[in-house]
Design a protein around this motif. Structure first.
Motif, PDB file in Angstrom:
ATOM      1  N   GLY A  61     -16.429  16.281 -21.807  1.00  0.00           N
ATOM      2  CA  GLY A  61     -16.643  15.003 -21.511  1.00  0.00           C
ATOM      3  C   GLY A  61     -17.849  14.337 -22.328  1.00  0.00           C
ATOM      4  N   GLU A  62     -17.138  15.096 -24.069  1.00  0.00           N
ATOM      5  CA  GLU A  62     -17.690  14.176 -24.932  1.00  0.00           C
ATOM      6  C   GLU A  62     -16.517  12.787 -25.620  1.00  0.00           C
ATOM      7  N   LYS A  63     -15.787  12.755 -25.181  1.00  0.00           N
ATOM      8  CA  LYS A  63     -14.843  11.381 -25.195  1.00  0.00           C
ATOM      9  C   LYS A  63     -14.543  10.360 -24.574  1.00  0.00           C
ATOM     10  N   ASP A  64     -14.662   9.235 -24.428  1.00  0.00           N
ATOM     11  CA  ASP A  64     -13.489   8.179 -23.091  1.00  0.00           C
ATOM     12  C   ASP A  64     -12.195   8.975 -23.221  1.00  0.00           C
ATOM     13  N   LEU A  65     -11.786   8.535 -21.679  1.00  0.00           N
ATOM     14  CA  LEU A  65     -10.186   8.956 -21.379  1.00  0.00           C
ATOM     15  C   LEU A  65      -9.449   7.405 -21.948  1.00  0.00           C
ATOM     16  N   THR A  66      -9.007   7.909 -22.410  1.00  0.00           N
ATOM     17  CA  THR A  66      -7.632   7.039 -23.264  1.00  0.00           C
ATOM     18  C   THR A  66      -6.259   6.930 -22.402  1.00  0.00           C
ATOM     19  N   TYR A  67      -5.138   6.252 -21.585  1.00  0.00           N
ATOM     20  CA  TYR A  67      -4.283   6.499 -21.876  1.00  0.00           C
ATOM     21  C   TYR A  67      -3.805   5.437 -20.823  1.00  0.00           C
ATOM     22  N   THR A  68      -2.210   5.625 -20.968  1.00  0.00           N
ATOM     23  CA  THR A  68      -1.086   4.375 -20.803  1.00  0.00           C
ATOM     24  C   THR A  68      -0.896   4.708 -19.508  1.00  0.00           C
ATOM     25  N   VAL A  69      -0.265   3.065 -18.904  1.00  0.00           N
ATOM     26  CA  VAL A  69       0.619   3.792 -17.225  1.00  0.00           C
ATOM     27  C   VAL A  69       1.441   2.762 -17.166  1.00  0.00           C
ATOM     28  N   GLU A  70       2.549   3.085 -16.958  1.00  0.00           N
ATOM     29  CA  GLU A  70       3.656   2.087 -16.847  1.00  0.00           C
ATOM     30  C   GLU A  70       4.038   1.973 -15.860  1.00  0.00           C
ATOM     31  N   LEU A  71       4.815   0.237 -14.731  1.00  0.00           N
ATOM     32  CA  LEU A  71       4.561   0.439 -13.757  1.00  0.00           C
ATOM     33  C   LEU A  71       6.345  -0.134 -13.583  1.00  0.00           C
ATOM     34  N   GLU A  72       6.950  -0.714 -12.762  1.00  0.00           N
ATOM     35  CA  GLU A  72       7.749  -1.261 -12.422  1.00  0.00           C
ATOM     36  C   GLU A  72       8.454  -1.798 -10.716  1.00  0.00           C
TER      37      GLU A  72
ATOM     38  N   ARG B 276      -3.035  -0.618 -20.644  1.00  0.00           N
ATOM     39  CA  ARG B 276      -4.063   1.100 -21.863  1.00  0.00           C
ATOM     40  C   ARG B 276      -5.589   0.678 -21.046  1.00  0.00           C
ATOM     41  N   VAL B 277      -5.883   1.900 -20.302  1.00  0.00           N
ATOM     42  CA  VAL B 277      -6.913   2.497 -19.484  1.00  0.00           C
ATOM     43  C   VAL B 277      -8.017   3.525 -20.401  1.00  0.00           C
ATOM     44  N   VAL B 278      -8.793   2.290 -20.601  1.00  0.00           N
ATOM     45  CA  VAL B 278     -10.210   3.459 -21.276  1.00  0.00           C
ATOM     46  C   VAL B 278     -11.336   3.605 -20.231  1.00  0.00           C
ATOM     47  N   VAL B 279     -11.699   4.885 -19.814  1.00  0.00           N
ATOM     48  CA  VAL B 279     -12.410   5.615 -18.578  1.00  0.00           C
ATOM     49  C   VAL B 279     -13.803   5.969 -19.682  1.00  0.00           C
ATOM     50  N   PRO B 280     -15.207   5.789 -18.796  1.00  0.00           N
ATOM     51  CA  PRO B 280     -16.217   5.957 -20.584  1.00  0.00           C
ATOM     52  C   PRO B 280     -16.399   7.974 -19.663  1.00  0.00           C
ATOM     53  N   ALA B 281     -16.234   8.393 -21.156  1.00  0.00           N
ATOM     54  CA  ALA B 281     -17.013   9.546 -20.899  1.00  0.00           C
ATOM     55  C   ALA B 281     -18.163   8.927 -19.915  1.00  0.00           C
ATOM     56  N   THR B 282     -18.714   8.578 -20.073  1.00  0.00           N
ATOM     57  CA  THR B 282     -20.113   8.623 -18.729  1.00  0.00           C
ATOM     58  C   THR B 282     -20.140   8.360 -17.489  1.00  0.00           C
TER      59      THR B 282
ATOM     60  N   VAL C 284       2.439   7.613 -16.238  1.00  0.00           N
ATOM     61  CA  VAL C 284       1.481   8.182 -17.073  1.00  0.00           C
ATOM     62  C   VAL C 284       1.822   8.271 -17.892  1.00  0.00           C
ATOM     63  N   ALA C 285       0.745   8.293 -19.235  1.00  0.00           N
ATOM     64  CA  ALA C 285       1.184   9.375 -20.471  1.00  0.00           C
ATOM     65  C   ALA C 285      -0.402   9.608 -20.770  1.00  0.00           C
ATOM     66  N   LEU C 286      -1.185  10.243 -20.627  1.00  0.00           N
ATOM     67  CA  LEU C 286      -2.581  10.917 -20.934  1.00  0.00           C
ATOM     68  C   LEU C 286      -2.435  11.818 -22.581  1.00  0.00           C
ATOM     69  N   PRO C 287      -3.206  11.455 -22.951  1.00  0.00           N
ATOM     70  CA  PRO C 287      -3.803  11.437 -24.785  1.00  0.00           C
ATOM     71  C   PRO C 287      -2.916  13.683 -24.694  1.00  0.00           C
ATOM     72  N   GLU C 288      -2.231  13.523 -25.673  1.00  0.00           N
ATOM     73  CA  GLU C 288      -1.732  14.591 -26.074  1.00  0.00           C
ATOM     74  C   GLU C 288      -2.718  15.465 -27.245  1.00  0.00           C
ATOM     75  N   ASP C 289      -3.137  14.754 -28.116  1.00  0.00           N
ATOM     76  CA  ASP C 289      -3.530  15.383 -29.160  1.00  0.00           C
ATOM     77  C   ASP C 289      -5.303  16.212 -28.902  1.00  0.00           C
ATOM     78  N   GLN C 290      -4.695  17.880 -29.206  1.00  0.00           N
ATOM     79  CA  GLN C 290      -5.694  18.962 -28.303  1.00  0.00           C
ATOM     80  C   GLN C 290      -7.324  18.413 -28.634  1.00  0.00           C
ATOM     81  N   ASP C 291      -7.598  18.274 -29.672  1.00  0.00           N
ATOM     82  CA  ASP C 291      -8.954  18.042 -29.795  1.00  0.00           C
ATOM     83  C   ASP C 291      -9.318  16.731 -28.835  1.00  0.00           C
ATOM     84  N   GLU C 292      -8.769  15.360 -29.164  1.00  0.00           N
ATOM     85  CA  GLU C 292      -9.118  14.910 -28.055  1.00  0.00           C
ATOM     86  C   GLU C 292      -9.089  14.984 -26.308  1.00  0.00           C
ATOM     87  N   VAL C 293      -7.804  15.558 -26.334  1.00  0.00           N
ATOM     88  CA  VAL C 293      -8.013  16.214 -24.874  1.00  0.00           C
ATOM     89  C   VAL C 293      -8.892  17.253 -24.456  1.00  0.00           C
ATOM     90  N   LYS C 294      -9.785  18.253 -25.675  1.00  0.00           N
ATOM     91  CA  LYS C 294     -10.898  19.156 -25.537  1.00  0.00           C
ATOM     92  C   LYS C 294     -11.867  17.896 -25.370  1.00  0.00           C
TER      93      LYS C 294
END
Length: 450
Positions: A107-118, A16-22, A92-102
């Motif tokens: 630039g108002e919310k942190d980017l949170t996504y998940t990445v699966e590796l094999e 789970r990766v969180v990239v700050p909006a800043t 990679v699974a990026l946010p799907e919720d439209q409000d979160e994506v917006k």
């Protein structure tokens, strides 16, 4: 940026990766500042467009680019920091919720996504000097050479028109129309087809029923297609052919001497025999190579048992299974015709897919550790050879490979595999075993499956 591992099972990892909006905003601002000196907008002099205006015009698209680049860099850092070797591209699974994506885009919310590796497994290679393999060897006899030359001579035998009925050995020119259950079938008709009676080049029983036929005569020939006939839709089925003889020729005398050899472009019969022997030896060597390679791969498979990436197995299985279904459809056959069920066939082909992936990983590991490489020149020569197989279309074939990286990789892969096999055979304990021609060409059930 915050990275949290959420799964670590076998060859699978998830984060789970969180990239700050800043952080995203800073990167976007830097990109917009760079654009200031490059874009041209009406009403502004070059290099004088305010960044705030650029953000209103290009902000969303620039942020989308920043997010894509950030995800790529973050995934790369995860792989590098952990020393991972990936089997497949990160999922990679990026946010799907439209409000979160917006919110992220603006630039108002942190980017949170998940990445699966094999991951690729760690492979402990065995001691290849302990490998023991037998190399089948066949001595080419004079009788085999003479038999081959006799077939060449027969194929080049002169024929001349004859009067009277056709007999064994004669060449008959025929037109025919085939029917099955009273209906014509694809490939069942022909015109001016030459049939040598007794050559066994047609469906069993076809040639024999032409004995005694005269020019202009039409007769019905009834046969059954062999069970192993190439066109599976016809295999084992009875058919009738209305055959009309248009010409009959008798075979002429043919003497196997130097003059005959010269008609084939050779200086003498001895030289022809020498070339035929070399060709037979080359054919036997090719079959022996495949036998010893199969033995070697079996030994590698037995000596290297490890978990393989499920994603790679699924990819391999999908390709194999699609080909199986296409072949059955083309042959108008079912799994029942193959004495199996679809579930049983899938299970068997999954085993084959897993074996292929495992052996591919082992061969790749051997090649990497021993710096075995295929040069661009070797690939080019192989493509040229493939192009020569299509006279008149050489340029189109060459262009296809040159413009298609996957096609070029399909040329490089078997070259690499053969080089690794050669490397292993140099290390292995190889003993020669004399076998007969029949033993060499015998194909057991396991080889058919492989």
């Amino acid at each position: 940026m915050q990275v949290t591992e959420t799964q670590a099972e076998g060859l699978k990892r998830a984060f789970r990766v969180v990239v700050p909006a800043t952080e995203l905003d800073a990167k976007a601002a830097a990109r917009l500042s760079d654009l200031k000196d490059k874009v041209k907008l009406n009403g502004f002099r070059p290099g004088k467009v305010p960044v705030a205006h650029l953000k209103r015009v290009y902000g969303r698209s620039v942020m989308a680019e920043v997010i894509e680049q950030t995800v790529t860099e973050a995934n790369g850092k995860i792989v590098e920091d952990n020393g991972f070797r990936l089997a497949l591209q990160p999922k990679v699974a990026l946010p799907e919720d439209q409000d979160e994506v917006k919110g992220v885009i603006e630039g108002e919310k942190d980017l949170t996504y998940t990445v699966e590796l094999e991951l690729l497994p760690k492979i402990e290679l065995g001691n290849f000097k302990e490998l023991k393999v037998e190399k089948p060897v066949v001595e080419v006899s004079d009788a085999e050479v003479d038999e081959t030359i006799a077939r060449i001579a027969d194929a080049n035998r002169p024929y001349s028109a004859k009067a009277g009925a056709a007999a064994k050995g004669d060449r008959v020119s025929v037109d025919f129309v085939g029917t099955m259950d009273g209906e014509k079938f694809e490939g069942g008709s022909g015109e001016d087809v030459q049939v040598v009676i007794g050559s066994n080049s047609f469906i069993p029983g076809f040639e024999e029923q032409l004995e005694g036929i005269n020019v202009g005569e039409t007769r019905t020939v009834t046969v059954s297609f062999p069970e192993a006939y190439a066109a599976r839709a016809l295999a084992g089925k009875p058919a009738s052919f209305e055959v009309t003889a248009k010409g009959i020729e008798a075979p002429g005398e043919l003497v196997l001497d130097d003059e005959f050899a010269k008609t084939l472009g050779q200086e003498s019969l001895a030289k022809l025999k020498e070339l035929v022997r070399q060709r037979i030896e080359s054919e036997h060597a090719g079959v022996a190579r495949q036998k010893i390679k199969r033995t070697l791969l079996d030994a590698l498979d037995a000596a290297h048992q490890f978990d393989v990436p499920a994603g790679l197995v699924e990819q391999e299985f999908t390709g194999v299974w699609e080909q199986v279904k296409q072949d059955l459809a083309a042959q108008n056959r079912t799994f029942a015709d193959e004495d199996t069920t679809e579930d049983e066939a899938q299970a068997e082909y999954r085993k084959i897919a897993e074996r292929r992936v495992r052996l591919g990983l082992v061969l790749a590991e051997i090649g990497e550790r021993n710096n075995i490489q295929v040069s661009d020149d070797e690939v080019t020569r192989a493509v040229v050879e493939r192009a020569r197989q299509f006279p008149g279309q050489e340029q189109q074939v060459w262009d296809y490979y040159r413009r298609n990286p996957q096609a070029m990789a399909s040329v490089r892969a078997p070259l690499f595999e053969e080089k690794v096999v050669d490397f292993l055979l140099e290390l292995a304990d190889v003993t020669e075993k004399k076998v007969t021609k029949e033993e060499l060409y015998k194909e057991d059930e396991d080889e058919k499956a492989a």
